[in-house]
Every structure is written in structure tokens, then in C-alpha cells.
Write an enzyme that holds these catalytic residues in place. Structure first.
Site, PDB file in Angstrom:
ATOM      1  N   GLU A 278       0.822  -1.198   0.000  1.00  0.00           N
ATOM      2  CA  GLU A 278       0.000   0.000   0.000  1.00  0.00           C
ATOM      3  C   GLU A 278       0.866   1.262   0.000  1.00  0.00           C
ATOM      4  OE1 GLU A 278      -3.126  -0.151  -0.510  1.00  0.00           O
ATOM      5  OE2 GLU A 278      -3.214  -2.325  -0.342  1.00  0.00           O
ATOM      6  N   ASP A 359       3.729  -3.953  -5.769  1.00  0.00           N
ATOM      7  CA  ASP A 359       4.314  -5.236  -5.346  1.00  0.00           C
ATOM      8  C   ASP A 359       5.840  -5.170  -5.365  1.00  0.00           C
ATOM      9  OD1 ASP A 359       1.931  -6.524  -4.858  1.00  0.00           O
ATOM     10  OD2 ASP A 359       1.865  -7.592  -6.766  1.00  0.00           O
TER      11      ASP A 359
END
Length: 412
Positions: A278, A359
């Protein structure tokens, strides 16, 4: 009276329906065809029973989506060619006028749409989610949520609608630019006040009190140079067993929120990896870019509406005989998704690109192996299929398929 635009609209509607049904059919067939065996890359990580559950859950939701499409199309045709919107205009125009007429007409459309959608929402929550063990919501809580949402819609939506209608009436031929500026300001304000004023109406948020986990997260935030107004745990388990984590708010009002279901399932290093993902969205300015894209698209759409608002053929082509700005606004909102549907794969592509970047950021700042184990658990716990149809995924999915996503993390 129908005109050439009617034919264009019906052709676009037919194309949208055919494409959505075709993609849904592909998704169902592909998931069923791969239901019998766990994909080789997940063997030993995902049990066969969990793979079966994800396949059946995906198929059930996709089948419900096809019913939802049929309801959506029938309602759209009822408002337009069947004269529903014209009938609502005839009803309100002889009783009220001015801004109140516009407000009541718009809220009538919203109320009818909500009532038509309600049976599908109930079926999804209390049949599908219940069948697969996700629902933890009582009917009483469901009703209370609806009442809260309706109250917010009136309390917040009514002033916004009145402001938009006033700008449309008073700002001349460039009203759409003033409406856009107001819309942008309102959305930024909503981002700022949502965490502290709106979200607590539906869930409780308590400060994270797990000292070791809090220390680990604060160390991650310090490494990444990220400041927030606090770490909170949300009682997501009141409504569902699905787990998630997210940022909310804007500027200095940003909050980090963990579902209690996620904290109960993941180990601290895995929670850290999910949070780092995030943080990657913020580090790469994905949130700002998405806001900018939303604002740019809304400006383009409003500019188009500014050209259509006085076009009689636009109203007549969609079953309305008495043009006015309120009806034009409603018709544009109703008909717009039929024409913009083909933008879906582009928006999905941009979203998946952001997910890959986030990611990679997480793998660089925590542990790739912890991120992978966390992703596998989240895919399993949320019953996300490991074998989506490639074209369906390409068109719709905001997140990459599990196999491709994990392969990218391993290669990072």
C-alpha cells in the site's frame, strides 16, 4: 420520437450486453474447466477444497452478474424508451418547479434504481456470501446500513445536487466548467473528511494496540518516509470474513486501516509486506494519478454534456419529449456507461500496472517471500479464483491474476 441517435444507442447497448455476456460465459467455462486441480504453482500452498470453493464462488458471482446485467438493461430501457423518465418529469413538473423539481426528479430516479437493485443485493449478501461462509451480517444490520446510506445520500447528496443544478442554471454556456471545479473541490473535501466523519458511522476504528506489530509498522513507515495520522483496526468481521488493509484520507489526515480479519490471519511480517504494498501506491503517486485521471475524465464528460444539453435529438433519441437541463443530466448519466464501457480494459490495464509497481516496492522494502505468503493467504481467504479466464481478466481485473502477480514478485 425515435431518431438516428436511438439506433446508435441501441447498437451500443447491444454491443455492450453481448460483450459482457460473452466474457461472463468465458469466465464460467474456464473456471469450471480448471476446477478439478490446483494449479501447479500453488500445489502445497492451496488445498484442493479451497480451490473448489474459489471456483464455485467465482461462478456463482458471475452468474448473478449476468442477472444483474439483465435487470440493469431493463431498467435503462424503462427509463428511456418506455417513457419512465418522461413520466417522472410529468409527475413532478406540475407539482413543483425550479431547483426543487430537479432535486425530486433526480432522487426519484435514484430511489427507483436502489429499490430495483435491492433484491440482488440481498441475494448476494444472504445467499451467495452466506453459502460460502463469508457473511457475518444480520438482516437487522443490513437494514441499518441502508438507512444510514439513505440518510447520508440526503444529507450530503441533496446540497451537492442543488449546487450542481444552480450552477447549470446560472453560469451560462460554460456551466460545465464551473460544475467540474465544484465537483473536484467536493471530492477532495470528501477524501479529507471521510476517515473521521463518515467511515465511523458504519464501523468502529480502534488504535492498533499490538505493540510488536505497531513497532514493526512504524519502523517500516520511517524507512519509507511516510507519515500518517494513526494506525487503526476496523471491525470488518461484523459484516464479512473477507480481509483487507487500506489507506484512507488525504494529506495529513491519512490513516492506515487494517481489517481485524486480516490481522487474525496474517503473521506480523506478512502484515508488514501487505502494508508496504500500500505504501508503494503512495510512493509511486498512484493515488494522485488516479485522482487526476478521474478529474480529467469528469471534465471531458461534462464538456460533452455541455454540447448535448441543448440538442433536441439527444432527448428525443432516448425517449424524452420535453428537454431541460435536469433531464439532460439524468439521461447523460444513464446512457454514458453504455458508450464508455469500452474504456474498461484500459482502466484495468492502468490499475494492474500500478499493482505490479506496488508489489515491486513491497518486495524491495520488506521480504518478497512474506509478500507472496500473504498474497496466497489473501487469495485463499477471499476465495479469489487462481484460474480466471485470460480475456475476462484482461478486460475487468484491477489486480493481476495470482500466478502472474506472484511470478513478478519472485522475479523482482
Amino acid at each position: 420520437m425515435p431518431n438516428s441517435f436511438s439506433l446508435v444507442f441501441l447498437a451500443a447497448l447491444l454491443l455492450m450486453c453481448a460483450l459482457r455476456l460473452w466474457l461472463a460465459g468465458r469466465q464460467i467455462a474456464h473456471v469450471i474447466a480448471h476446477r478439478a486441480q490446483v494449479p501447479s504453482g500453488f500445489a502445497g500452498r492451496i488445498e484442493l477444497v479451497a480451490h473448489h470453493k474459489a471456483a464455485d464462488y467465482t461462478v456463482a458471482r458471475t452468474r448473478l452478474g449476468r442477472i444483474g446485467l439483465a435487470v440493469e438493461v431493463v431498467l435503462l430501457l424503462a427509463f428511456t424508451f418506455a417513457g419512465g423518465l418522461q413520466a417522472l418529469h410529468d409527475f413532478w413538473s406540475v407539482r413543483v418547479d425550479g431547483l426543487l423539481y430537479g432535486l425530486l426528479l433526480i432522487f426519484s430516479v435514484l430511489l427507483i434504481s436502489a429499490l430495483v437493485d435491492l433484491p440482488l443485493a440481498l441475494y448476494h449478501q444472504f445467499v451467495i456470501e452466506q453459502r460460502f461462509g463469508f457473511n457475518r451480517m444480520s438482516l437487522k444490520l443490513f437494514v441499518f446500513d441502508l438507512l444510514k446510506q439513505a440518510t447520508l445520500a440526503v444529507a450530503i447528496g441533496a446540497p451537492v445536487v442543488l449546487a450542481v443544478l444552480w450552477l447549470m442554471a446560472r453560469m451560462g454556456s460554460f456551466w460545465w466548467l464551473y460544475v467540474w471545479l465544484f465537483w473536484c473541490a467536493f471530492n477532495l473535501l470528501l477524501l479529507f473528511i471521510y476517515p473521521t466523519w463518515i467511515a465511523p458511522l458504519f464501523n468502529s476504528f480502534i488504535a492498533l494496540d499490538d505493540a510488536p506489530l505497531k513497532a514493526r509498522i512504524e519502523a517500516l513507515l520511517a524507512r519509507c518516509g511516510f507519515a500518517s495520522s494513526g494506525l487503526f483496526v476496523m471491525d470488518g468481521s461484523r459484516r464479512s470474513s473477507h480481509g483487507n488493509a487500506y489507506f484512507t484520507g488525504f494529506g495529513k489526515n491519512k490513516r492506515i486501516v487494517f481489517f481485524d480479519t486480516l490481522l487474525g490471519r496474517l503473521q506480523p511480517p506478512e502484515v508488514e509486506a501487505v502494508l508496504a504494498h500500500e505504501l508503494g501506491h503512495f510512493r509511486h503517486r498512484h493515488v494522485l494519478r488516479r485522482i487526476a485521471l478521474l478529474f480529467a475524465m469528469s471534465l471531458a464528460f461534462l464538456a460533452v454534456l455541455g454540447q448535448l444539453i441543448d440538442a433536441t435529438w439527444f432527448y428525443n433519441g432516448l425517449g424524452v419529449e420535453t428537454p431541460n437541463t435536469v433531464l439532460g443530466l439524468i439521461l447523460f448519466v444513464l446512457a454514458g456507461p453504455v458508450f464508455t464501457f469500452l474504456l474498461t480494459p484500459l482502466l484495468s490495464l492502468l490499475s494492474r500496472r500500478d499493482e505490479f509497481e506496488a508489489d515491486r516496492y513491497a518486495a524491495e522494502n520488506t521480504s518478497a517471500s512474506n509478500l507472496i505468503t500473504a498474497l496466497v493467504k489473501l487469495y485463499e481467504d477471499n476465495a479469489a479464483t487462481l484460474t480466471p479466464d485470460p480475456l475476462h481478466s484482461l478486460f475487468y481485473d484491477s489486480h493481476p491474476p495470482a500466478a502472474l502477480r506472484i511470478a513478478r514478485v519472485q522475479a523482482a
